[in-house]
Enzyme design. Structure first.
Site, PDB file in Angstrom:
ATOM      1  N   GLY A 170       0.824  -1.204   0.000  1.00 49.24           N
ATOM      2  CA  GLY A 170       0.000   0.000   0.000  1.00 49.24           C
ATOM      3  C   GLY A 170       0.851   1.244   0.000  1.00 49.24           C
ATOM      4  N   GLY A 229       0.720   5.214   1.594  1.00 51.01           N
ATOM      5  CA  GLY A 229       0.060   6.199   2.436  1.00 51.01           C
ATOM      6  C   GLY A 229       0.655   7.581   2.248  1.00 51.01           C
ATOM      7  N   GLY A 230       0.255   8.484   3.119  1.00 49.12           N
ATOM      8  CA  GLY A 230       0.743   9.848   3.024  1.00 49.12           C
ATOM      9  C   GLY A 230       2.232   9.967   3.294  1.00 49.12           C
ATOM     10  N   GLN A 231       2.754   9.052   4.127  1.00 51.63           N
ATOM     11  CA  GLN A 231       4.157   9.145   4.511  1.00 51.63           C
ATOM     12  C   GLN A 231       5.088   8.341   3.616  1.00 51.63           C
ATOM     13  OE1 GLN A 231       4.712   8.370   8.764  1.00 51.63           O
ATOM     14  NE2 GLN A 231       2.543   8.761   9.023  1.00 51.63           N
ATOM     15  N   GLY A 232       4.596   7.254   3.029  1.00 51.23           N
ATOM     16  CA  GLY A 232       5.495   6.457   2.217  1.00 51.23           C
ATOM     17  C   GLY A 232       4.860   5.183   1.694  1.00 51.23           C
ATOM     18  N   VAL A 247       4.613   0.993   1.484  1.00 54.53           N
ATOM     19  CA  VAL A 247       4.768  -0.152   2.378  1.00 54.53           C
ATOM     20  C   VAL A 247       4.966  -1.410   1.547  1.00 54.53           C
ATOM     21  CG1 VAL A 247       3.750  -1.509   4.240  1.00 54.53           C
ATOM     22  CG2 VAL A 247       3.300   0.953   4.107  1.00 54.53           C
ATOM     23  N   LYS A 284       8.052   0.033   5.756  1.00 62.26           N
ATOM     24  CA  LYS A 284       7.595   1.335   5.270  1.00 62.26           C
ATOM     25  C   LYS A 284       8.806   2.187   4.889  1.00 62.26           C
ATOM     26  CE  LYS A 284       4.249   3.731   7.342  1.00 62.26           C
ATOM     27  NZ  LYS A 284       3.580   4.634   8.336  1.00 62.26           N
ATOM     28  N   ASP A 331      -5.427  10.526  13.724  1.00 63.19           N
ATOM     29  CA  ASP A 331      -5.858  10.156  12.367  1.00 63.19           C
ATOM     30  C   ASP A 331      -6.582   8.811  12.383  1.00 63.19           C
ATOM     31  OD1 ASP A 331      -6.254  10.573   9.675  1.00 63.19           O
ATOM     32  OD2 ASP A 331      -4.277   9.868   9.064  1.00 63.19           O
TER      33      ASP A 331
END
Length: 255
Positions: free
Chosen positions: A33, A35-38, A40, A54, A151
């Site tokens: 997947g 996400g906003g940070q990086g 995975v 991640k 969040d």
């Protein structure tokens, strides 16, 4: 991080080579997947353990701060309904975090994807809701230092092999003093799950997490997305929550 009680003692330091081998050089086929940070990736360590790695998207001070914050937060947490951080790699330009692998995706997929393999009974949904509530209660009241997640949403609730809930993604979380009642901070979170009072005042309290959890409950009940207001707001300025409070019936329900 070293001064944090427990800190990195609870998290293994992985080598960059070890994680490169585990993820087959971050092969696209290993992506779980984004996400906003990086990104995975699924990986297999030399001892046969399956893990999730991640990797930060860019060399960015903001992302770096969130990764370090996640290490700091998760190193203080031990709860069966919160994803475990196994370790990290500090050798690379972009930070790498290593978590336990959670095989059944996230709650958003269970609710919204048309997949017959996912159990959708009321018993399963009630159990998941209770497990998430237990995790949030632990963060607010039982962790060594109170923690605001900031969040809570269905896509941040992972599901293990028995479809037990694991709250994840602590990049924007914050620890607070025991006597502290709120954080005054830049508004962060996901549109549709945000507490309206926090959005207006920039004051985040434990009730802001509870509000977001309430949106997840509505998702479980209705089968509709918590960020429904992305398209509704343009017409009427309403979210999924306000549709429910207002007594409207834009959908037939999830039974």
């Amino acid at each position: 991080m070293s001064s944090n009680k427990g800190g990195l003692d609870k998290a293994k330091l992985f080598s960059s080579k070890e994680l490169e081998i585990a993820t087959d050089k971050y092969n696209e086929n290993r992506i779980l997947g984004c996400g906003g940070q990086g990104m995975v990736y699924k990986g297999m360590l030399s001892d046969g353990r399956i893990v999730a790695v991640k990797k930060s998207k860019t060399i960015n001070e903001g992302y770096l701060e969130q990764f370090i914050n996640e290490i700091f937060i998760l190193s203080q947490i031990d709860h069966r309904n919160i994803v475990k951080l196994l370790g990290c790699c500090l050798e690379t330009e972009v930070p790498l975090l290593v978590y336990e692998f959670i095989p059944n995706g996230n709650l958003s997929h269970l609710i919204h994807d048309q997949n017959e393999e996912y159990p959708r009974s009321w018993d399963v949904r009630l159990r998941i809701a209770a497990e998430v509530a237990s995790a949030i209660s632990y963060l607010h009241s039982s962790a060594s230092i109170p923690i605001y997640h900031r969040d809570i949403k269905s896509s941040n609730i992972l599901l293990d092999e028995k479809f037990r809930a694991k709250v994840s993604d602590f990049g924007t979380s914050r620890s607070v003093g025991i006597d502290q009642t709120h954080l005054t901070t830049k508004v962060l979170g996901t549109f549709g799950y945000l507490d309206p009072e926090y959005f207006q005042s920039s004051h985040f309290t434990e009730k802001s997490d509870v509000y977001s959890f309430g949106v997840v409950i509505v998702e479980l009940l209705t089968g509709k997305k918590g960020n429904l207001d992305i398209w509704i707001a343009r017409k009427e300025g309403l979210s999924l929550v306000f549709y429910v409070v207002d007594g409207r019936k834009p959908f037939a329900g999830y039974c």
